[in-house]
Scaffold this active site. Structure first.
Site: not given
Ligand code: DQA
Length: 142
Positions: A5-6, A13, A18, A70, A73, A76, A83, A94, A96, A98, A107
């Site tokens: 998401p996002n 954003r 990011y 990735n 959110a 978390h 699962d 995985e 990220h 940030s 986070r």
């Molecule tokens: C994220 C870190 C997450 O905490 C956050 O909710 C994101 C982006 C990252 O790529 O740094 O949406 O996954």
């Protein structure tokens, strides 16, 4: 590659957190890099948890051999995405953008890190490229 998401808003954003790269250019770069190395990369982004889960199920049906994810959110919060990854037992990294450990405490907890083959955290969009190269190396070695 699955983005949560996002992450469709990358580029606009919170660019201080990011970066300036948008998701399309990251996806294009990685797809080309994979093709140059004779691999096929599929890219998917969703803002819905059930779609992420279904994509992971589909990955098994489609014989996907590695996942770069990735989860945004959901990292978390989502036991159900965790699962799903356990259910298909496809190795994954995985990723990220940030450094989640230098941010808010909520986070710091990930539902994925302990079951991931590896984690790339805090290297910005370059992390996706490093993940791709590492995944390809791993596939070639197995
Ligand atoms: C994220 C870190 C997450 O905490 C956050 O909710 C994101 C982006 C990252 O790529 O740094 O949406 O996954």
């Amino acid at each position: 590659m699955i983005n949560g998401p996002n992450l469709n808003l990358l580029g606009s954003r919170e660019p201080n957190v990011y970066g300036m790269d948008d998701l399309k250019s990251i996806e294009n770069r990685l797809t080309k890099k994979a093709a140059d190395l004779n691999f096929e990369l599929g890219c998917f982004q969703t803002n819905a948890e059930h779609e992420m889960i279904e994509k992971i199920h589909d990955a098994k049906k489609n014989n996907v051999c590695f996942i770069l994810i990735n989860p945004g959110a959901y990292t978390h919060t989502s036991i159900s995405v965790r699962d799903a990854l356990l259910s298909v037992s496809i190795p994954f990294y995985e990723i990220h953008l940030s450094n989640t450990f230098s941010r808010e405490e909520f986070r710091h907890k990930s539902y994925f890190s302990d079951i991931a083959s590896g984690c790339i955290i805090g290297l910005g969009s370059h992390g996706y490229e490093l993940g791709l190269i590492a995944a390809i190396k791993k596939i070639q070695q197995s």
